[in-house]
Design a protein around this motif. Sequence first.
Motif, PDB file in Angstrom:
ATOM      1  N   ILE A 112      -2.293  -8.433  -3.451  1.00  0.00           N
ATOM      2  CA  ILE A 112      -2.806  -7.895  -2.268  1.00  0.00           C
ATOM      3  C   ILE A 112      -1.426  -6.845  -1.715  1.00  0.00           C
ATOM      4  O   ILE A 112      -0.390  -7.263  -1.800  1.00  0.00           O
ATOM      5  CB  ILE A 112      -2.886  -8.671  -1.091  1.00  0.00           C
TER       6      ILE A 112
ATOM      7  N   LYS B 233      -1.748 -10.162   4.362  1.00  0.00           N
ATOM      8  CA  LYS B 233      -1.282 -11.106   3.511  1.00  0.00           C
ATOM      9  C   LYS B 233      -0.631 -10.119   2.202  1.00  0.00           C
ATOM     10  O   LYS B 233      -0.804 -10.583   1.021  1.00  0.00           O
ATOM     11  CB  LYS B 233      -2.549 -11.939   2.753  1.00  0.00           C
TER      12      LYS B 233
ATOM     13  N   VAL C 165      -9.479 -13.472   4.318  1.00  0.00           N
ATOM     14  CA  VAL C 165      -8.821 -12.544   5.087  1.00  0.00           C
ATOM     15  C   VAL C 165      -9.063 -12.444   6.449  1.00  0.00           C
ATOM     16  O   VAL C 165     -10.266 -12.164   7.033  1.00  0.00           O
ATOM     17  CB  VAL C 165      -9.233 -11.122   4.292  1.00  0.00           C
TER      18      VAL C 165
ATOM     19  N   THR D  56      -7.288  -4.740   4.500  1.00  0.00           N
ATOM     20  CA  THR D  56      -6.538  -5.253   3.301  1.00  0.00           C
ATOM     21  C   THR D  56      -7.012  -4.593   1.933  1.00  0.00           C
ATOM     22  O   THR D  56      -7.903  -4.104   1.677  1.00  0.00           O
ATOM     23  CB  THR D  56      -6.843  -7.027   3.242  1.00  0.00           C
TER      24      THR D  56
ATOM     25  N   PHE E  34      -6.122  -4.591  -1.908  1.00  0.00           N
ATOM     26  CA  PHE E  34      -5.560  -5.129  -3.145  1.00  0.00           C
ATOM     27  C   PHE E  34      -6.103  -4.504  -4.548  1.00  0.00           C
ATOM     28  O   PHE E  34      -6.705  -3.691  -4.571  1.00  0.00           O
ATOM     29  CB  PHE E  34      -6.060  -6.657  -3.158  1.00  0.00           C
TER      30      PHE E  34
END
Length: 185
Positions: free
Chosen positions: A96, A101, A125, A179, A181
């Motif tokens: 990530i 996170k 998430v 998020t 990643f």
Amino acid sequence: MSELTLLLLRIGFLLLLWFFVFAVVYSLRADLFGVKVRKLPEPAAAAAAPTPTAGAADATAPVSRPAPAAKSAPSSQISAPPGTTATTSTVSRIVITSGPKAGLELPLGNEPLTIGRSSESGLVVRDDYTSSHHARLVLWGDQWMIQDLDSTNGTFHDGTRVAAPVPVRIGAPIKVGATTFELRK
């Protein structure tokens, strides 16, 4: 205005109001319980090859992972050139890069990884822009694919919205809600 016109307007307004009530209830139900997930079609190469199992061929059956090779580069570096398709031999973890996170690294197994707000997800998430069951990383043959699970805000792979399952490229950012990643070695 005649009484008939007023009656028809009242009935039309009432029907419109009930339409909105049902739309809100459907939306809440889909967000709380998720929507039915569509299965990926079986890859052509795997369909043509005989399977060692006694049952019918299963597109979700785990694929055996090759023995890990000796590492000469640090694990934080990407061993394959960026843009190469992510396979079981070229990637082993999900990193990530931004969001709540950021910095978290998870090993990738051979099973599908569901991403979302639900506690049932493999990667949970917690942000307001992520659906309960937002996206899924699937091993299709030997190749990692990203699939959007009809999320509200969509899933983006390398800046492009995912409409159908697409192959994941090594180092390409995958954005789910707030998020981001990447898949790395």
